[in-house]
Design a protein around this motif. Structure first.
Motif, PDB file in Angstrom:
ATOM      1  N   GLY A 194       0.846  -1.043  -0.043  1.00 23.65           N
ATOM      2  CA  GLY A 194      -0.048   0.029   0.080  1.00 23.65           C
ATOM      3  C   GLY A 194       0.778   1.409   0.196  1.00 23.65           C
ATOM      4  N   GLN A 195       0.214   2.360  -0.109  1.00 24.72           N
ATOM      5  CA  GLN A 195       0.720   3.797  -0.235  1.00 24.72           C
ATOM      6  C   GLN A 195      -0.082   4.644   0.688  1.00 24.72           C
ATOM      7  OE1 GLN A 195       3.815   4.229  -1.798  1.00 24.72           O
ATOM      8  NE2 GLN A 195       3.881   2.104  -2.406  1.00 24.72           N
ATOM      9  N   ARG A 196      -0.001   5.739   0.623  1.00 25.65           N
ATOM     10  CA  ARG A 196      -0.650   6.781   1.319  1.00 25.65           C
ATOM     11  C   ARG A 196      -1.976   7.198   0.269  1.00 25.65           C
ATOM     12  NH1 ARG A 196       0.705  10.617   5.303  1.00 25.65           N
ATOM     13  NH2 ARG A 196      -0.625  12.084   5.210  1.00 25.65           N
ATOM     14  N   ALA A 197      -3.137   7.164   1.133  1.00 26.78           N
ATOM     15  CA  ALA A 197      -4.400   7.814   0.394  1.00 26.78           C
ATOM     16  C   ALA A 197      -5.451   8.071   1.444  1.00 26.78           C
ATOM     17  CB  ALA A 197      -5.143   6.597  -0.377  1.00 26.78           C
ATOM     18  N   LEU A 198      -6.310   9.138   0.982  1.00 26.07           N
ATOM     19  CA  LEU A 198      -7.355   9.509   1.991  1.00 26.07           C
ATOM     20  C   LEU A 198      -8.012   8.293   2.817  1.00 26.07           C
ATOM     21  CD1 LEU A 198      -9.002  11.956   3.125  1.00 26.07           C
ATOM     22  CD2 LEU A 198     -10.560  11.575   1.165  1.00 26.07           C
ATOM     23  N   SER A 199      -8.394   7.331   1.760  1.00 23.56           N
ATOM     24  CA  SER A 199      -9.190   6.126   2.506  1.00 23.56           C
ATOM     25  C   SER A 199      -8.650   4.900   1.519  1.00 23.56           C
ATOM     26  CB  SER A 199     -10.646   6.315   2.359  1.00 23.56           C
ATOM     27  OG  SER A 199     -11.230   7.305   3.210  1.00 23.56           O
ATOM     28  N   GLY A 200      -8.305   3.895   2.056  1.00 19.89           N
ATOM     29  CA  GLY A 200      -7.890   2.779   1.237  1.00 19.89           C
ATOM     30  C   GLY A 200      -6.385   2.652   1.001  1.00 19.89           C
ATOM     31  N   GLY A 201      -5.628   2.801   1.842  1.00 21.10           N
ATOM     32  CA  GLY A 201      -4.024   3.079   1.335  1.00 21.10           C
ATOM     33  C   GLY A 201      -3.914   2.037   0.297  1.00 21.10           C
ATOM     34  N   ALA A 202      -4.150   0.799   0.427  1.00 17.90           N
ATOM     35  CA  ALA A 202      -3.904  -0.196  -0.615  1.00 17.90           C
ATOM     36  C   ALA A 202      -5.384  -0.252  -1.632  1.00 17.90           C
ATOM     37  CB  ALA A 202      -3.550  -1.521  -0.155  1.00 17.90           C
ATOM     38  N   VAL A 203      -6.645  -0.776  -1.107  1.00 15.86           N
ATOM     39  CA  VAL A 203      -7.384  -1.035  -1.912  1.00 15.86           C
ATOM     40  C   VAL A 203      -8.873  -0.330  -1.246  1.00 15.86           C
ATOM     41  CG1 VAL A 203      -8.985  -2.818  -2.705  1.00 15.86           C
ATOM     42  CG2 VAL A 203      -6.836  -3.436  -2.291  1.00 15.86           C
ATOM     43  N   TYR A 204      -9.534   0.425  -2.155  1.00 17.08           N
ATOM     44  CA  TYR A 204     -10.974   1.211  -2.048  1.00 17.08           C
ATOM     45  C   TYR A 204     -11.886   0.513  -2.581  1.00 17.08           C
ATOM     46  CZ  TYR A 204     -14.107   4.940  -1.483  1.00 17.08           C
ATOM     47  OH  TYR A 204     -15.345   5.598  -1.074  1.00 17.08           O
ATOM     48  N   ILE A 205     -12.936   0.271  -2.200  1.00 15.51           N
ATOM     49  CA  ILE A 205     -13.989  -0.507  -3.091  1.00 15.51           C
ATOM     50  C   ILE A 205     -15.162   0.474  -2.867  1.00 15.51           C
ATOM     51  CG2 ILE A 205     -15.599  -2.700  -3.419  1.00 15.51           C
ATOM     52  CD1 ILE A 205     -12.418  -2.992  -1.452  1.00 15.51           C
ATOM     53  N   ASN A 206     -15.750   0.873  -3.530  1.00 13.07           N
ATOM     54  CA  ASN A 206     -17.066   1.763  -3.687  1.00 13.07           C
ATOM     55  C   ASN A 206     -18.219   0.958  -4.195  1.00 13.07           C
ATOM     56  OD1 ASN A 206     -18.729   3.868  -2.622  1.00 13.07           O
ATOM     57  ND2 ASN A 206     -18.198   4.948  -4.536  1.00 13.07           N
ATOM     58  N   GLY A 207     -19.096   0.181  -3.524  1.00 12.62           N
ATOM     59  CA  GLY A 207     -20.100  -0.653  -4.188  1.00 12.62           C
ATOM     60  C   GLY A 207     -19.805  -1.525  -5.173  1.00 12.62           C
ATOM     61  N   GLY A 208     -18.817  -1.948  -5.232  1.00 16.28           N
ATOM     62  CA  GLY A 208     -18.132  -3.082  -5.865  1.00 16.28           C
ATOM     63  C   GLY A 208     -17.824  -4.277  -5.073  1.00 16.28           C
ATOM     64  N   THR A 209     -17.096  -5.345  -5.706  1.00 13.81           N
ATOM     65  CA  THR A 209     -16.746  -6.379  -4.666  1.00 13.81           C
ATOM     66  C   THR A 209     -15.175  -6.709  -4.889  1.00 13.81           C
ATOM     67  OG1 THR A 209     -18.933  -7.453  -5.481  1.00 13.81           O
ATOM     68  CG2 THR A 209     -17.174  -9.185  -4.964  1.00 13.81           C
ATOM     69  N   PHE A 210     -14.838  -7.460  -4.004  1.00 19.78           N
ATOM     70  CA  PHE A 210     -13.326  -7.652  -3.848  1.00 19.78           C
ATOM     71  C   PHE A 210     -13.349  -8.874  -3.128  1.00 19.78           C
ATOM     72  CE2 PHE A 210      -9.316  -7.418  -0.989  1.00 19.78           C
ATOM     73  CZ  PHE A 210      -8.377  -7.575  -2.046  1.00 19.78           C
ATOM     74  N   ASN A 211     -12.775  -9.697  -4.002  1.00 19.02           N
ATOM     75  CA  ASN A 211     -12.483 -11.308  -3.605  1.00 19.02           C
ATOM     76  C   ASN A 211     -10.958 -11.712  -3.381  1.00 19.02           C
ATOM     77  OD1 ASN A 211     -15.097 -12.144  -3.842  1.00 19.02           O
ATOM     78  ND2 ASN A 211     -15.225 -11.820  -5.995  1.00 19.02           N
ATOM     79  N   MET A 212     -10.458 -12.030  -2.368  1.00 19.94           N
ATOM     80  CA  MET A 212      -9.321 -12.330  -1.977  1.00 19.94           C
ATOM     81  C   MET A 212      -9.071 -13.680  -1.583  1.00 19.94           C
ATOM     82  SD  MET A 212      -6.609 -10.279   0.660  1.00 19.94           S
ATOM     83  CE  MET A 212      -5.070 -10.820   1.086  1.00 19.94           C
ATOM     84  N   GLU A 213      -8.024 -14.557  -2.239  1.00 22.02           N
ATOM     85  CA  GLU A 213      -7.666 -15.887  -1.554  1.00 22.02           C
ATOM     86  C   GLU A 213      -6.241 -15.883  -1.586  1.00 22.02           C
ATOM     87  OE1 GLU A 213      -9.321 -18.984  -4.150  1.00 22.02           O
ATOM     88  OE2 GLU A 213     -11.286 -18.005  -4.303  1.00 22.02           O
ATOM     89  N   GLY A 214      -5.834 -15.768  -0.192  1.00 21.84           N
ATOM     90  CA  GLY A 214      -4.213 -15.853  -0.005  1.00 21.84           C
ATOM     91  C   GLY A 214      -3.845 -14.379  -0.316  1.00 21.84           C
ATOM     92  N   GLY A 215      -2.486 -14.393  -0.403  1.00 15.33           N
ATOM     93  CA  GLY A 215      -1.890 -13.282  -0.499  1.00 15.33           C
ATOM     94  C   GLY A 215      -1.524 -12.243   0.669  1.00 15.33           C
ATOM     95  N   LEU A 216      -0.823 -11.280   0.377  1.00 16.87           N
ATOM     96  CA  LEU A 216      -0.422 -10.206   1.363  1.00 16.87           C
ATOM     97  C   LEU A 216      -0.758  -8.719   0.989  1.00 16.87           C
ATOM     98  CD1 LEU A 216       1.079  -9.507   3.929  1.00 16.87           C
ATOM     99  CD2 LEU A 216       3.213  -9.386   2.286  1.00 16.87           C
TER     100      LEU A 216
END
Length: 176
Positions: A31-53
């Motif tokens: 991640g980096q620096r952001a107002l909200s969601g330093g790495a990932v920002y989801i607004n009404g969508g879908t985020f699926n994560m299997e494993g990872g960092l």
């Protein structure tokens, strides 16, 4: 994805999902620096994560790493760590969102406000297994988890070494 930035401090330092779907199968998001969601920002969508960092995010407002507003996240395994924000160093879930987190490690995140590991507000959260450890809030409640006006279900898993300067080192639940 390493070395990306949202230069105007808006939303999603690495990934911004509107009404679409983002799948993460393993891999690393730094991640980096952001107002909200330093790495990932989801607004009404879908985020699926299997494993990872997902690591190293910073938010000047909320969601050092993942910020979910009114969408859906499904997470199985993986690690969210070493992020900081005003609210929710690790993950923000709000705005009528739905989140299912299974077997994930959420560790060593810091918030100056509420919810060092997870901050859930007016949403639904289901946590199965996994670990919330070493998360910290500096001025408010819920070192591991902060929940307000939400439906939260937790089965199995471990809360350990989370710290709050006020109430609920492991978990703080309000009007839920």
């Amino acid at each position: 994805l390493v070395g990306n930035a949202e230069t105007f401090e808006k939303r999603g330092g690495v990934v911004h999902v509107g009404t679409g779907t983002f799948h993460m199968y393993g891999g690393t998001l730094v991640g980096q620096r952001a107002l909200s969601g330093g790495a990932v920002y989801i607004n009404g969508g879908t985020f699926n994560m299997e494993g990872g960092l997902i690591t190293g995010g910073a938010a000047t407002a909320s969601g050092g790493n993942i910020y979910l507003n009114g969408g859906v996240i499904n997470i199985s395994g993986g690690i969210v760590e070493k992020n900081n924000a005003v609210n929710a160093g690790g993950i923000v879930i709000q705005g009528g969102a739905s989140a299912e987190i299974t077997g994930m490690t959420i560790q060593n995140n810091t918030a100056s406000g509420s919810g060092g590991g997870i901050f859930v507000n007016n949403s639904t959260l289901t946590v199965s297994g996994g670990k919330l450890a070493g998360n910290r809030v500096q001025k408010s409640q819920g070192g591991g988890l902060y929940a307000s006006g939400s439906e939260v279900t937790i089965s199995g898993g471990t809360f350990s070494g989370n710290i709050s300067q006020k109430d609920g080192g492991g978990m703080y639940v309000r009007k839920s």
